[in-house]
Write a protein that holds these residues in place. Sequence first.
Motif: not given
Length: 557
Positions: A506-516
């Motif tokens: 799956c591909y997700i926009e890069p805003s999820i890079e800092n997810v916990k």
Amino acid sequence: MEAETNITESKNFIEQIIDKDLEEGRFDHVQTRFPPEPNGYLHIGHAKSILLNYGLAQEYHGKFNMRFDDTNPTKEKEEFVNSILDDIRWLGADWEDRLFFASDYFEQMYEAAVKLIKKGKAYVCDLSAEEIRKYRGTLTEPGKNSPYRDRSIEENLELFENMKNGMYQDGEKVLRAKIDMSSSNINMRDPVIYRVAHMEHHNTGNKWCIYPMYDFAHPIEDAIEKVTHSICTLEFEDHRPLYDWVVRELEYPNPPRQIEFAKLYLTNVVTGKRYIKKLVEDGIVDGWDDPRLVSIAALRRRGFTPESIKMFVELCGISKSQSSVDYAMLEYCIREDLNLKKPRIMAVLDPIKLIIDNYPEDQVEWFDVDNNVKNPELGKRKVPFCRELYIDREDFMEEPPKKYFRLYPGNEVRLMNAYFVTCVDYIKDETGKVVEIHCTYDPETRSGSGFTGRKVKGTIHWVSAKHAVQAEVRLYENIVDEEKGKLNEDGSLNLNPNSLTVLKDCYIEPSIENVKPEDKFQFVRTGYFCADMHDYTPEHPVFNRIVSLKSSFRLSK
Ligand code: ATP
Ligand code: MG
């Protein structure tokens, strides 16, 4: 501004009892407790009991105790003590410094038994378990007195002391309350209150070889803690006369009152410990907190919030009659809770490449996008756009049926937050599968540019191929087959083979890079998702679908 709801909810039957008790001076405060046996993980039903007890304590400015009912040494495990405390803490119920173990009261329970013997209200009985059952009678026949019923107080005191000192084998002797063998309530026919059991206890070790029975222990625990309202589920209704007998004969001042309510059941949902244990042992689920289960730990891992569970148990209400609630109501609650609180981001679960032939090869545009169009307070973020994108496979069709407004050859759609694109070509692999879609875009149509030249009927989501984060997404269905019901004819679980779908690409926009782990989002058009609390890492992001966006469930007003 939202109109304020004017519904003054009428009080439930438990609140009415409490109001009356306070008014009449039976109690001058409210003290509740949650008393689980540490023999398994808590489930959604327990959440109802926890929130009810804690909620009442708060409402009446009273106190809420946490108490482990660990009087039965066979089944209890320390590992469950910790998981239960974690769950209750997470739900938000606060026992402050009042964490108790029923086993800490063994000495007082022993003394209480001695007191009953001294009052002539308890006796040591030598009948075997089988004989006791026979003597007990049935619903239609009265019981018979035990031949040991008339032992003297002195003899009973001595024999009970011997029981305590380990002079008998398990089952050789028991202590029974002396009540009434012809009572219409079988629980009152001289119930066993202490048994011999040479077993190690997780808290008291080998100190005791006699253990109190639940019906004797529970009212004593409540009375010691000065509980006022001892709230339990309906199966204890017939035990209430015995509860009252115990606290009366032991002469506690202001004895607690037992109140029963109906258990919470979910339709077609597996909650039984026995079934879940088997699912875990057979490797069908990933432990007691597998997101397909409804243990509190599993709901948390799936992505449910304490607020959504609170809303759910409030909607279910408190009643005296057994009923079963649809899982869809729980889903409704989590959607309501997350709807305005969480960002809406773009994720492509079943990717297919989309190439914009007339977009400059190395160009990147960063669009300002609302985090949640319904809630401006969540601010904006930047989303990159370039020539190569991913879209969801189901948003393209070679030969669309009527009323399909998404992408197909010759059709123009809006790329959400970006431009209009028209499909000009597509490429298939040797198996006939479409692997690439070619489009052209119209630079005039940029989102937010005020373009009004023409309208399109379809809007689809996308992510930039160059910037997207690759992730694993797990989709869930009920662990049992809903159509055919929970159980097979032979009593085994009727498992749904599609209860878990793992999408690795799956591909997700890069805003999820800092997810916990445990962070939650709406993925636009596909549902609410939660970063898995165990398996999520920045290198290998894993998201669980909590719930899809649409439901057939409507709250009846
Ligand atoms: P077991 O079936 O092993 O006895 P239990 O579910 O009764 O387990 P307990 O630890 O005895 O578990 O329960 C703790 C409290 O939770 C009790 O007060 C019980 O009445 C309440 N409770 C248990 N199941 C439900 C349910 N489905 N709905 C509401 N309350 C429940
Ligand atoms: Mg129980």
